[in-house]
Design an enzyme around this catalytic site. Structure first.
Site, short mmCIF file in Angstrom:
data_model
loop_
_atom_site.label_atom_id
_atom_site.label_comp_id
_atom_site.label_asym_id
_atom_site.label_seq_id
_atom_site.Cartn_x
_atom_site.Cartn_y
_atom_site.Cartn_z
CB CYS A 295 -2.64 4.00 -6.81
SG CYS A 295 -4.13 3.34 -6.04
CB CYS B 14 -0.74 0.02 1.08
SG CYS B 14 -1.74 1.52 1.69
#
Length: 283
Positions: free
Chosen positions: A202, A69
């Site tokens: 991302c 992440c």
């Protein structure tokens, strides 16, 4: 075993690449879906939530935890590695993030080399970074890239709605429009000069890499984190065999702090034949 953590489901794109690359390794994925999104939380909250999930992975038998992440990596990785881990009962374990391998790929410089070296110190390329609001506002990519390549131009572009649109299975035309807006916004900052490399910062964005490819020129190298992270982990495990020595082969466990049935259904956007999630135990 190797643990992979994400605040949500995007990290499944990384996990999928790892399972494909390392079929003989065992993985546990933990998504903190009860507390997602992290982007609106304070840094202290992100650190605490990330630590709790990493500790849960260690308690499940993982010796190595990968923060799959960008937000968790940008905000929490350094604190966990340098402050929390050495003082914890897990000091023989380790925590890795996904920013380091991405920066290595973008600069062609090992992470341990944090000062400009020849020939990278003369590099004048343009590097674009597409990401969520929190990742872009952290400035982690420009800071780390410029330590190694001080003459490059790093241009960041927030794609604030793209991750949500991907997760909610928006039509391809809508996704393409959001990607086109992001590319147009980045080019507006460079007077129309396309980037030599583009970081998809991302873990949702690899699912629309083909759309970024469509709107960027052929010479722009797109750095998609799943493959970049898999390459880096392959090198890391070759040098640190103790983290997987004696592990059972090919086992995959998916954990969530949220509702397992709901998360299992939503996860198919990221991995169509993904296994079912079960409840996680976090501190």
């Amino acid at each position: 075993m190797i643990g992979v953590f994400d605040s949500g489901l995007g990290g499944l794109t990384v996990l999928r690449a790892l399972v494909s690359r390392f079929p003989d390794k065992s993985f546990i994925y933990l998504g903190d879906h009860a507390n997602v999104p992290y982007g609106d939380r304070s840094s202290a909250e992100v650190i605490d939530l990330t630590r709790a999930s990493v500790e849960a992975l260690f308690a499940e038998g993982c010796k190595l935890a990968l923060l799959g992440c960008n937000t968790a990596t940008a905000v929490a990785a350094r604190h966990l590695q340098q402050t929390w881990l050495p003082a914890s009962q897990w000091r023989e374990h380790n925590v890795l993030g996904i920013v380091a391998p991405t920066v290595e790929a973008a600069t062609q410089t090992p992470w341990a080399v944090s000062a400009p070296q020849y020939p990278q110190k003369y590099n004048t390329d343009v590097i674009g970074v597409f990401g969520t609001t929190r990742t872009i506002s952290s400035d982690v990519y420009p800071e780390e890239i410029r330590k190694r390549c001080p003459k490059v131009t790093v241009v960041q572009q927030v794609c604030s709605r793209l991750a949500g649109a991907i997760e909610h299975e928006a039509p391809e035309a809508e996704l393409e429009q959001l990607v086109e807006e992001g590319v147009r916004g980045l080019l507006a900052q460079t007077d129309g000069i396309p980037p030599h490399r583009a970081i998809l910062g991302c873990t949702h964005f690899p699912l629309v890499e083909h759309l970024f490819r469509r709107h960027l020129p052929p010479f722009t190298r797109i750095l998609s984190q799943p493959e970049v992270v898999a390459d880096s982990l392959e090198d890391y495990l070759a040098r640190h065999t103790r983290f997987t020595a004696g592990d059972p082969a090919g086992r995959l466990t998916l954990l969530t702090s949220g509702n397992p049935d709901e998360i299992s259904a939503r996860a198919q956007v990221f991995w169509p034949d993904v296994a079912a999630f079960t409840c996680a135990k976090t501190t």
